[in-house]
Design an enzyme around this catalytic site. Sequence first.
Site, mmCIF file in Angstrom:
data_model
loop_
_atom_site.group_PDB
_atom_site.id
_atom_site.type_symbol
_atom_site.label_atom_id
_atom_site.label_comp_id
_atom_site.label_asym_id
_atom_site.label_seq_id
_atom_site.Cartn_x
_atom_site.Cartn_y
_atom_site.Cartn_z
ATOM 1 N N SER A 104 -0.394 0.078 1.197
ATOM 2 C CA SER A 104 -0.702 0.042 2.619
ATOM 3 C C SER A 104 0.281 -0.845 3.386
ATOM 4 C CB SER A 104 -2.147 -0.410 2.813
ATOM 5 O OG SER A 104 -2.579 -0.244 4.132
ATOM 6 N N ASP A 247 1.144 1.538 9.665
ATOM 7 C CA ASP A 247 1.502 0.729 8.505
ATOM 8 C C ASP A 247 2.057 1.657 7.435
ATOM 9 O OD1 ASP A 247 -0.905 1.964 7.941
ATOM 10 O OD2 ASP A 247 -1.696 0.291 6.775
ATOM 11 N N ASP A 249 1.047 3.213 4.762
ATOM 12 C CA ASP A 249 0.390 4.467 4.376
ATOM 13 C C ASP A 249 -0.279 5.147 5.555
ATOM 14 O OD1 ASP A 249 -1.757 2.710 4.703
ATOM 15 O OD2 ASP A 249 -2.898 3.558 3.040
ATOM 16 N N ASP A 251 -2.817 4.553 7.459
ATOM 17 C CA ASP A 251 -4.259 4.627 7.667
ATOM 18 C C ASP A 251 -4.685 3.708 8.817
ATOM 19 O OD1 ASP A 251 -4.020 2.151 6.431
ATOM 20 O OD2 ASP A 251 -5.634 2.495 4.983
#
EC number: 5.4.2.10
Length: 453
Positions: A104, A247, A249, A251
Site C-alpha cells: 500500500s 497511494d 495500491d 485503495d
Amino acid sequence: MARLFGTDGVRGLANRDLTAELAVDLAVAAAHVLAERGEFSGHRPRAVIGRDPRVSGEFLSAAVAAGLASAGVDVLSVDVLPTPAVAFLTASSGADLGVVVSASHNAMPDNGIKFFARGGHKLDDAVEEAIEARLGESWERPTGSDVGRLVRAEGLAAEYVSHVVGAVREFTGVDAPLAGVTMVVDAAHGAASVVGPEALRAAGAVVIVINAEPDGVNINEGVGSTHLGPLQAAVLEHGADMGVAFDGDADRCLAVDATGAIVDGDRIMGLLAIAMQRAGTLYRDTLVATVMSNLGLHHAMRAAGIEIVETAVGDRYVLEAMRENGYVLGGEQSGHVILSKYATTGDGVLTALMLGARVAADGSLHEQCAAIATLPQVLVNVPGVDRSRVHTDAALASAVADSRAALGDSGRVLLRPSGTEPLVRVMVEAATQDDAQRHADSLAAVVKERLAF
C-alpha cells in the site's frame, strides 16, 4: 507470539520478514482453510492475483501463485492493478479467492499479502487466524491434472475501468460526469498509474498526470497520497480545478483544491455524504467513520442531518460496520473511502471519480469544503509505556476527564494504544492549535509518567 496478520493482511520487509517461502506457505494454508470451510465445494477452485509495481512483488506474486497451484487452485494473474480492482475482479469473475501483493502506502522495501474471499470481501479475523495456524503443516499434495493451472489475464484492467466509470455515470445520471473539470493526478508511481488516468478521462475530465512512471523502486517515493507537495505544486502550476493523489495500491485517495489546500478523507466523505443524502441514496442518512475522524466532520454532518457511526481505526472495521448494518458510505481520514454499492473495499480511483463529479456539478471544491470546517488536531506518540493500562490508570483517567471538561463541545480527546508497539497515541482536537497542542502535551506527560515500565 505476535499475530502474523495485521489490519490489512501480512506486511513486512520483503525478503526478510516477508519471504518467498512464507508467501508459498500462506497461499497453501489459505487454500486449505477455504476448502475446508466449503468455499471450493463442487468445483475446481480459482484465484485472482494482482500486485503493485514494487520489484519484490514479482517474486512474491510468483510464490503465491506457486503455492496456490500446488494446492490445486487455478490462478488468474492480472499483474499490476490496484487492490480494489483485484477485489472487483475476484467478484466479477466468480473466483473463490483474491490475492493482492502490495504494501500500500509503505516505502518500497516493504511488501504485503492480503486475501479476499469470494465476492471480493476481506477475510474476517477468524479465517486469518485459521490460515496462520495452518502454516507449515504436512499435507497430501495433488498430482497430475489435479494441480492448478496458471493463466495470465488479458483485458481485465479495461473491465475494472468500465466498472468504476459506469458507477459514477449511474450515480450522476450523466454520460460525461467529469466534463469541464481539469484535474491533476498523482499516481504515486503505483498500481493506478495507467487505469487511474484512463478512468478519469473516460468520465470526461481533462487529466494532467504526474508520477506515473513506475520502475519497481520509485513507488511512494516522495509522491502520492502520503506526500502531497508535488500535487499541490502541479495544481497551482497548471491552474487546475483540483488534484487527486493515490497511494501505491490505490485503495486510498486524497485531494487538493484549486488553491492548493489539502482535502483529506474526512472532507471527501463529508462531501459525498451530503451529495448522496441529497440524491436519496445515503442509507439511513448515516456515514461510517473511525474514531480518528475530525470533530469538524461530526459538526458538519450533524448540521446536515447526517449521523456518524464510529468504529475502531482500520478500514476493515469500517467495512464490518457497513456490512452488518447495510450502510453505503464509510471511510477514514487517510483517504480510504468505501462506497459499498460499487466496491467491497476502499477504492481511490472510484473516490476520485465521485469527487470530480461533485466539482463538475456543484463548482469549486474549495467553496464546497468550507461547509466542513476542520478543527486543529494534534497527535503525540508516547513510546516506552505499558499500553495495556491506558484505560485503567486512575490518575490518567482523571487527567483525560479534566481536559475533556475544559474543551467541552469544542474539542475532543482520544488515547489509543498501539496494536503492535509499547506506545500510546494521544490525540487532541480543539478550537485553536495552541489549545490542542497544550492539552496533547500535558496528557502525553501524564501517560509517560503513569505508564512507564
